[in-house]
Write an enzyme that holds these catalytic residues in place. Sequence first.
Site, mmCIF file in Angstrom:
data_model
loop_
_atom_site.group_PDB
_atom_site.id
_atom_site.type_symbol
_atom_site.label_atom_id
_atom_site.label_comp_id
_atom_site.label_asym_id
_atom_site.label_seq_id
_atom_site.Cartn_x
_atom_site.Cartn_y
_atom_site.Cartn_z
ATOM 1 C CG LEU A 129 -1.940 -1.077 1.398
ATOM 2 C CD1 LEU A 129 -2.692 -0.898 2.721
ATOM 3 C CD2 LEU A 129 -2.924 -1.073 0.236
ATOM 4 C CG ASP A 130 0.402 4.248 -2.917
ATOM 5 O OD1 ASP A 130 1.189 3.408 -3.387
ATOM 6 O OD2 ASP A 130 -0.493 4.802 -3.586
ATOM 7 C CE LYS A 131 5.296 8.925 4.775
ATOM 8 N NZ LYS A 131 6.298 10.015 4.640
ATOM 9 N NE ARG A 229 -2.041 8.407 -4.808
ATOM 10 C CZ ARG A 229 -0.811 8.633 -4.382
ATOM 11 N NH1 ARG A 229 -0.017 7.621 -4.012
ATOM 12 N NH2 ARG A 229 -0.347 9.864 -4.353
#
Length: 297
Positions: A129-131, A229
């Site tokens: 997962l992205d930060k 995104r």
Amino acid sequence: MGVDEHGARLDKILVAMAPEFSRSHLQTLVALGLVSVDSRPEFANSRRLRAGDRVEVELRPTAETLAFRPQPMELAVVHEDDDIMVVDKPAGLVVHPAAGNWSGTLLNALLAHHSQAAVLPRAGIVHRLDKDTSGLMVVGKTLEAVTSLTRAIAAREVRRAYVAVAHGTMQEGQRRIDAPIGRDPSSRLRMAVLSSGRPAQTDVEPLASRAQCTALRCRLHTGRTHQIRVHLASLGHPLVGDALYGGRELFGMRRQALHAVELALDHPRLGRRLAFTSAPPSDFQQAWSAVCSEPAH
């Protein structure tokens, strides 16, 4: 310094003294005041040395060499057995060490959590997962589990559902975004929809719209970097708070409004289906409630 080094730059001399380190790392040591010329700290890499100068350097390991070390930290463990862990990752936690984040990552935490992680690829991490994306992740604890989970994700047998809040009003009805994703040629920090990119599919279901925003439920079929995104931004609907892709801060949301709410998979050894859900953190819940009256699940 000998006669042959007279007039040479300090950083060039350091490379000759310690060739096992990169020039950029040695330049960092200079900036930290760890290099002395004639017993005085020198902070300018461009300093020209003279014959007879005495150069001393306190060598320190690079940040990269410290990356794969155990660091105990509290993890929100949703499920754990001998084969897998399911973690509810908070926003702000980096999953894997990389430039700018060589410590304090989920990988560091896993290395401290169980000894087997040290002999597993990426400490058992099979997806990311992205930060600044919160929510559920599965991690393998044995090589067999890592292999099985990796294959299951590639075969699209692991269900990964997200909730999101995007700018703009989207028409009701589920749709699939099928658009390849690759590195944005104009920015190494961004991904983009590109004909030369890797295949990427995301199912998107608008649930409610209000205040020129839409609450969405998304399902991944592939796992490209920044996939949800990028796909939504390509349609003119960037996520609220996602400055990298054109989103703006709204409803107190200072990160991308994206949460991995559901994870379902077959246990890699036992075979039974496991399903997990995660309640969104308060910042996401506030943004969601501003747009949708239904719970974010």
